[in-house]
Design a protein around this motif. Structure first.
Motif, mmCIF file in Angstrom:
data_model
loop_
_atom_site.group_PDB
_atom_site.id
_atom_site.type_symbol
_atom_site.label_atom_id
_atom_site.label_comp_id
_atom_site.label_asym_id
_atom_site.label_seq_id
_atom_site.Cartn_x
_atom_site.Cartn_y
_atom_site.Cartn_z
ATOM 1 N N UNK A 146 -22.197 13.773 -4.667
ATOM 2 C CA UNK A 146 -22.910 14.539 -3.487
ATOM 3 C C UNK A 146 -21.662 14.721 -2.437
ATOM 4 N N UNK A 147 -21.152 15.883 -2.702
ATOM 5 C CA UNK A 147 -20.280 16.846 -1.955
ATOM 6 C C UNK A 147 -20.299 18.097 -1.771
ATOM 7 N N UNK A 148 -19.439 18.813 -0.951
ATOM 8 C CA UNK A 148 -18.640 20.043 -0.683
ATOM 9 C C UNK A 148 -17.906 20.459 -0.479
ATOM 10 N N UNK A 149 -17.093 21.457 -0.478
ATOM 11 C CA UNK A 149 -15.621 21.929 -0.775
ATOM 12 C C UNK A 149 -16.253 22.905 0.069
ATOM 13 N N UNK A 150 -16.144 22.625 0.967
ATOM 14 C CA UNK A 150 -16.362 24.440 2.455
ATOM 15 C C UNK A 150 -14.583 25.058 2.359
ATOM 16 N N UNK A 151 -14.963 26.498 2.298
ATOM 17 C CA UNK A 151 -14.011 27.139 2.847
ATOM 18 C C UNK A 151 -14.160 28.342 4.190
ATOM 19 N N UNK A 152 -13.122 28.050 5.345
ATOM 20 C CA UNK A 152 -12.963 28.891 6.656
ATOM 21 C C UNK A 152 -11.636 29.808 6.182
ATOM 22 N N UNK A 153 -11.860 30.002 7.389
ATOM 23 C CA UNK A 153 -10.631 31.004 7.697
ATOM 24 C C UNK A 153 -9.165 30.341 7.397
ATOM 25 N N UNK A 154 -8.499 31.053 6.807
ATOM 26 C CA UNK A 154 -7.332 30.476 6.300
ATOM 27 C C UNK A 154 -7.071 29.829 5.536
ATOM 28 N N UNK A 155 -8.083 29.624 4.471
ATOM 29 C CA UNK A 155 -8.110 29.162 3.417
ATOM 30 C C UNK A 155 -8.098 27.723 2.977
ATOM 31 N N UNK A 156 -8.799 26.772 4.781
ATOM 32 C CA UNK A 156 -9.129 26.030 5.079
ATOM 33 C C UNK A 156 -10.040 24.774 4.564
ATOM 34 N N UNK A 157 -10.259 24.382 3.516
ATOM 35 C CA UNK A 157 -10.993 22.902 3.212
ATOM 36 C C UNK A 157 -11.538 22.364 3.918
ATOM 37 N N UNK A 158 -12.880 22.435 4.267
ATOM 38 C CA UNK A 158 -13.261 21.637 4.641
ATOM 39 C C UNK A 158 -14.303 20.293 3.165
ATOM 40 N N UNK A 159 -14.111 19.483 3.672
ATOM 41 C CA UNK A 159 -14.719 18.796 2.170
ATOM 42 C C UNK A 159 -15.828 17.691 3.067
ATOM 43 N N UNK A 160 -16.763 18.000 2.812
ATOM 44 C CA UNK A 160 -17.844 16.936 2.876
ATOM 45 C C UNK A 160 -18.263 16.165 1.864
ATOM 46 N N UNK A 161 -17.931 14.736 1.888
ATOM 47 C CA UNK A 161 -18.594 13.616 1.876
ATOM 48 C C UNK A 161 -19.965 12.267 2.201
ATOM 49 N N UNK A 162 -20.551 11.679 0.975
ATOM 50 C CA UNK A 162 -21.440 10.793 2.332
ATOM 51 C C UNK A 162 -20.134 10.074 2.714
ATOM 52 N N UNK A 163 -21.047 9.587 4.547
ATOM 53 C CA UNK A 163 -19.758 8.579 5.702
ATOM 54 C C UNK A 163 -19.604 7.622 4.546
ATOM 55 N N UNK A 164 -19.579 6.793 4.024
ATOM 56 C CA UNK A 164 -19.734 6.078 3.196
ATOM 57 C C UNK A 164 -18.624 6.033 2.719
ATOM 58 N N UNK A 165 -17.964 7.244 1.813
ATOM 59 C CA UNK A 165 -17.330 7.486 0.992
ATOM 60 C C UNK A 165 -16.453 8.236 1.660
ATOM 61 N N UNK A 166 -16.368 8.213 2.421
ATOM 62 C CA UNK A 166 -15.379 8.881 3.866
ATOM 63 C C UNK A 166 -13.632 7.999 3.362
ATOM 64 N N UNK A 167 -14.015 6.563 3.599
ATOM 65 C CA UNK A 167 -12.506 5.811 3.258
ATOM 66 C C UNK A 167 -12.064 5.534 2.028
ATOM 67 N N UNK A 168 -12.424 6.744 0.938
ATOM 68 C CA UNK A 168 -11.935 5.993 0.183
ATOM 69 C C UNK A 168 -10.872 7.386 -0.430
ATOM 70 N N UNK A 169 -10.994 8.822 0.201
ATOM 71 C CA UNK A 169 -10.620 9.634 0.313
ATOM 72 C C UNK A 169 -9.821 9.129 1.726
ATOM 73 N N UNK A 170 -9.572 8.203 2.333
ATOM 74 C CA UNK A 170 -8.134 8.027 3.607
ATOM 75 C C UNK A 170 -7.334 7.688 2.534
ATOM 76 N N UNK A 171 -7.652 6.786 1.494
ATOM 77 C CA UNK A 171 -7.124 5.940 0.712
ATOM 78 C C UNK A 171 -5.499 6.270 1.104
ATOM 79 N N UNK A 172 -4.342 6.350 0.907
ATOM 80 C CA UNK A 172 -3.340 7.100 1.316
ATOM 81 C C UNK A 172 -2.978 7.387 0.307
ATOM 82 N N UNK A 173 -2.187 7.005 -1.459
ATOM 83 C CA UNK A 173 -3.130 6.932 -2.361
ATOM 84 C C UNK A 173 -3.694 8.401 -2.113
ATOM 85 N N UNK A 174 -4.668 7.972 -2.569
ATOM 86 C CA UNK A 174 -6.111 9.071 -2.993
ATOM 87 C C UNK A 174 -6.207 10.062 -2.354
#
Length: 238
Positions: free
Chosen positions: A167-195
């Protein structure tokens, strides 16, 4: 029975994976399956994405289907809308009403949970598949829809899928900005430095200029919060 036809529309707003899933499930069920091309991207009212985009998309869809109806010997055009769809902004339901489209699941009193329960009982592999609205729905209202933008979003979400996310969404805003939505418990995965480095590199390669992570987490319909109330009233089916 044998008179039923499953019809799938193909356009730049539909991810290829969705079409492949439709073909797979139609084959499993044994229903006749037809794929048609829709041309909502030729409609300026669709492209300007002012909050009524879904209405113009579904209008194009149903008009295209009705053109095929005589040769396919279809007596009725039906959609998969369920009772839960009545609780959110769904301008496509107005287009359905205007074209005489029936909603059997709503008429039978089915919620989304009921649909999933029955699909599981019928052993359909998509019984727990996350909802996947069209790619154009990822663009912030007011940002013009283009095939390049929907293709970029499709590529970004395909990458997130390789990480095991469902479950996720990649939202596109002005300025070609990607806002990534994932479940809260998956936030650490995307914040891990290498990932984090891999993800940002991929998104920049796809054409995004900025990559952000939404700390509120995944939530369906978050773009609807930005649609003016007057637009919602105008395109409500009731």
């Amino acid at each position: 029975g044998k008179n039923a036809v499953a019809l799938t529309a193909h356009s730049p707003s539909v991810a290829m994976q969705e079409r492949l899933d439709a073909e797979k499930i139609a084959k499993q069920i044994g229903i006749r399956h037809v794929v048609i091309q829709t041309n909502e991207f030729s409609n300026p009212d669709y492209l300007k994405n002012d909050g009524s985009r879904c209405y113009h998309c579904k209008t194009e869809l149903y008009e295209s289907i009705l053109e095929y109806a005589p040769q396919l010997q279809m007596k009725y055009v039906v959609s998969g809308a369920n009772l839960d769809d009545q609780g959110d902004y769904r301008p496509g339901l107005l287009a359905a009403k205007e074209h005489g489209v029936r909603h059997p699941l709503q008429e039978a009193g089915f919620t989304k949970a009921d649909v999933r329960t029955l699909a599981l009982e019928w052993k359909l592999p998509i019984w727990d598949k996350p909802a996947s609205p069209c790619l154009s729905s990822r663009l912030v209202p007011g940002l013009a829809v283009t095939p390049e933008r929907t293709a970029r979003i499709e590529g970004a979400e395909a990458y997130l899928r390789t990480l095991g996310l469902r479950e996720f969404r990649v939202r596109l805003h002005e300025g070609e900005l990607a806002r990534v939505e994932v479940p809260v418990d998956a936030l650490p995965l995307l914040c891990e430095p290498v990932q984090r480095e891999k993800l940002t590199a991929k998104f920049l390669e796809l054409g995004f200029r900025f990559v952000t992570l939404d700390l509120l987490g995944f939530r369906t319909g978050s773009m609807n919060e930005l649609i003016p109330l007057e637009t919602k009233r105008r395109f409500s089916p009731s």
